[in-house]
Design a protein around this motif. Sequence first.
Motif, short mmCIF file in Angstrom:
data_model
loop_
_atom_site.label_atom_id
_atom_site.label_comp_id
_atom_site.label_asym_id
_atom_site.label_seq_id
_atom_site.Cartn_x
_atom_site.Cartn_y
_atom_site.Cartn_z
N TYR A 76 57.12 25.77 51.38
CA TYR A 76 57.98 24.71 50.86
C TYR A 76 58.00 23.49 51.78
CZ TYR A 76 59.89 27.50 47.01
OH TYR A 76 60.05 28.22 45.85
N LEU A 77 57.93 23.72 53.08
CA LEU A 77 57.88 22.60 54.01
C LEU A 77 56.61 21.78 53.83
CD1 LEU A 77 59.33 24.28 57.23
CD2 LEU A 77 60.41 22.48 55.86
N GLU A 78 55.50 22.43 53.50
CA GLU A 78 54.27 21.70 53.17
C GLU A 78 54.50 20.81 51.96
OE1 GLU A 78 50.92 24.25 52.60
OE2 GLU A 78 51.37 25.50 54.35
N TRP A 79 55.21 21.32 50.98
CA TRP A 79 55.46 20.56 49.75
C TRP A 79 56.43 19.41 49.99
CZ3 TRP A 79 56.13 25.07 45.69
CH2 TRP A 79 54.93 25.80 45.62
N VAL A 80 57.35 19.58 50.94
CA VAL A 80 58.23 18.46 51.31
C VAL A 80 57.39 17.26 51.71
CG1 VAL A 80 59.84 17.66 53.10
CG2 VAL A 80 60.25 19.85 51.96
N ASP A 81 56.35 17.50 52.49
CA ASP A 81 55.49 16.40 52.92
C ASP A 81 54.62 15.88 51.79
OD1 ASP A 81 56.60 16.60 55.40
OD2 ASP A 81 54.88 17.58 56.35
N LYS A 82 54.13 16.78 50.95
CA LYS A 82 53.32 16.34 49.81
C LYS A 82 54.10 15.43 48.88
CE LYS A 82 49.96 20.13 49.40
NZ LYS A 82 49.43 21.20 48.52
N GLU A 83 55.39 15.70 48.74
CA GLU A 83 56.23 14.91 47.84
C GLU A 83 56.82 13.68 48.53
OE1 GLU A 83 56.43 15.64 44.53
OE2 GLU A 83 54.90 17.11 45.14
N VAL A 152 61.96 21.15 45.75
CA VAL A 152 60.49 21.20 45.71
C VAL A 152 59.97 22.46 45.02
CG1 VAL A 152 60.10 19.72 47.71
CG2 VAL A 152 60.41 22.19 48.05
N ALA A 153 60.86 23.32 44.55
CA ALA A 153 60.42 24.61 44.02
C ALA A 153 59.54 24.48 42.79
CB ALA A 153 61.63 25.49 43.70
N SER A 154 59.74 23.44 41.98
CA SER A 154 58.96 23.27 40.77
C SER A 154 57.80 22.30 40.94
CB SER A 154 59.87 22.81 39.62
OG SER A 154 60.79 23.82 39.28
N THR A 155 57.57 21.86 42.16
CA THR A 155 56.43 21.00 42.45
C THR A 155 55.27 21.86 42.94
OG1 THR A 155 56.99 20.65 44.78
CG2 THR A 155 58.04 19.19 43.17
N ASN A 156 54.05 21.34 42.83
CA ASN A 156 52.88 22.00 43.42
C ASN A 156 52.72 23.45 42.97
OD1 ASN A 156 51.99 19.85 45.55
ND2 ASN A 156 54.20 20.05 45.82
#
Length: 478
Positions: A76-83, A152-156
């Motif tokens: 999820y921390l990876e997705w924080v940066d992606k978003e 971010v749970a529904s992203t990526n």
Amino acid sequence: MKNNIKALALAAAVLCAMPQAHAANANEEATKRHFAALVAPGKEPKLAELTMFFTMMPKGGDLHHHYSGAIYAEQYLEWVDKEGFCVNKTSYTIEKTKPAAGCLSGQDVMNDNTVLANLLQRWSDKDFYNHSGIQSPPDRQFFDTFAYFNPVASTNAVDGIQRLKQRAIQENLSYIETIYEIAPIAQDADFDKKALAGGVSDADFAALSAKLDQDQAYQGWIGAYLKNVETVSAGIDDANFTLRYQPFALRFLAPSQVFAQIASSFKLATSNPKIVGVNIVGQESVNVSMRDYALHMQMFKFLKTKYPSVKLALHAGELSLGMVPPEGLTFHIKDAIEVAGASRIGHGMDIAHESNPLAIMKEMHDKKIAVEVNLSSNDFILGIKDQAHPVTLYRKYGVPYVLSTDDAGVSRNNLSGEYVLYAARYQPDYAEVKKLSYDSIRYSFLADVDKQRLLKALDGKFAKFEAEIAGADAKAKR
């Protein structure tokens, strides 16, 4: 003459197969003996060896699996940066703004061991019993984690599903039936008012269904959900792994919202073969969940009549004495089966408190209604483990059950770990744990052709596994 030739050929084939069958049986017997030594009664379970054994052992399916709760916080921390979001350094919540003073990027969190440790104590169950800070009760700790990573749970999701697949293959897991994404939702104030007054009937359910059919935004969300499933499932199924989906309703919302979610879940399950069942989730012990439980079961009953082929795997009885008044423990599993028409029960923890539990368990045995047993989360959320866990009742009275993870990312565990817990606590024999693996495919909601495909593949995987264990055991004894 031709008959004689055929008979000779058949006899030759049988003779050729005999050595292979004999070797397979010998390997299985050696594996039985090896496993028995790991869980010998009266001795300390050999946990390291059990962990290796179950990591290697083929595990059919994980049938109680929440997608968002299965993703580890690090991902999820990876997705924080992606978003392009950031993590508030004080509250550890995700903010939909760029990193700035007091709001860190996911990578900054990962690079700061203290911040990461503090975040993991909020975004998961990690270290709950290992530190002395002020804490909320375990059930609140567990359910509160979702609010932290939900932004971010529904992203990526493509990345998320691929990561879950890779992790499953690594631990020899063939199938996941994931509870994936909240079902499409709508609200009707008139229905809610009538429901809270205790006056809704099938006619009201039918009227609300008709309204929902005309709601373009709601229907559009159903279409978007179907496209989402097609996108994230592309390229997932192969010879090593299969994935299927269950949409879900949130049981603590307003009555019309819950009905809309259940109704859309049924429609989704009839629109795409990869969507194999429906579910209802959320903490069962909170006021609204308890107040509306019987109403929710009536909703399922109405829609099950309309869509009889749709399978239900309902969270039911995830309760313990003291969480709710005693009468709240007496009917949830029974109503999920007899009113809603559930084919599987998630958790089933309050069975010992239900009215006439022996009759309920007989019905579950006779109708082959399996229980999804989640040892880690049952221990953490409810404080129930060891001989207090009702899996001991299900074993005794012949109720089918399977082992599953619930929320592996929150619990920081995997399915192999659940098997280790089971073996260490209950000292089953090898035949029982092998059957649990097969049963997790037999009681899945897969189409019959897929079920048979995975069962056949499991035969081959177990033959290879047992040969490896037998060979290693033989070498160790030299």
